[in-house]
Design an enzyme around this catalytic site. Structure first.
Site, PDB file in Angstrom:
ATOM      1  N   ASP A  45       0.828  -1.122   0.077  1.00  0.00           N
ATOM      2  CA  ASP A  45      -0.096  -0.092   0.046  1.00  0.00           C
ATOM      3  C   ASP A  45       0.800   1.232  -0.039  1.00  0.00           C
ATOM      4  OD1 ASP A  45      -2.490  -1.444   0.140  1.00  0.00           O
ATOM      5  OD2 ASP A  45      -2.264  -1.592   2.308  1.00  0.00           O
ATOM      6  N   ARG A  46       0.230   2.435  -0.645  1.00  0.00           N
ATOM      7  CA  ARG A  46       0.813   3.772  -0.477  1.00  0.00           C
ATOM      8  C   ARG A  46       1.433   4.100   0.701  1.00  0.00           C
ATOM      9  NH1 ARG A  46      -1.770   9.063  -1.328  1.00  0.00           N
ATOM     10  NH2 ARG A  46      -0.060  10.574  -1.912  1.00  0.00           N
TER      11      ARG A  46
END
Length: 186
Positions: A45-46
């Protein structure tokens, strides 16, 4: 022989080479990796940091990313709150999420690891303690570790993927990568 890159993905970087459909440009893998023909084996995930594997071999990519191979992924997780043994045991047994029961995880409370500083830094609250866990899972659902810790009452503040199988980010600085030639058959 397959080409394998071990990349220490910084916080805020997308696990893809392009950013489509957003009015504000976000940081992507292409800001850090100029190598051609390699693709992420899985996602991170970012708002997560740490090890992202990229390779040029579809069979190796599937072996790394496909949940049916149950490759262990170890995370260092800073959680809000004071973990009780009962909460840790729930993680070890598997947690019911909205998409079903997770597989059991290996979980240990650990001392704060000596990691690189995060930018932006984690918000510290004087009245609420935080602690670190080491969690190893063998599946890879969307935001799984964050959802698991939240499900037992321990919201995740920082998530660093430390290793996938035998590959680790231990000696790699954020935004850097190491390249290997790997047998496709492991």
């Amino acid at each position: 022989m397959a080409r394998l890159l071990l990349f220490n993905k910084p916080y805020g970087v997308l696990s893809q080479f392009t950013d489509r459909g957003t009015p504000v440009a976000r940081s992507t893998l292409s800001d850090y990796i100029a190598a051609k023909g390699v693709y992420p084996a899985g996602r991170l995930d970012r708002d997560s940091e740490g090890l992202l594997l990229l390779c040029d071999d579809g069979r190796l990519q599937a072996r790394i990313a496909d949940p049916r191979f149950k490759m262990p992924k170890t995370y260092l997780v800073q959680v809000e709150g004071d973990p009780q043994e009962s909460e840790l045991e729930r993680l070890r047994q598997g947690v019911r999420l909205n998409d079903g029961m997770t597989l059991p995880a290996a979980v240990a409370q650990i001392a704060a690891p000596d990691l690189w500083p995060r930018d932006p830094p984690i918000r510290q609250r004087k009245a609420i303690p935080d602690h670190w866990l080491q969690i190893t899972i063998r599946e890879g659902r969307n935001r799984q570790v964050r959802r698991m810790t939240a499900a037992v009452g321990l919201p995740c503040l920082r998530l660093v993927r430390w290793s996938v199988g035998d590959w680790s980010v231990a000696r790699i600085a954020p935004g850097q990568f190491e390249e290997y030639v790997q047998s496709s058959g492991f």
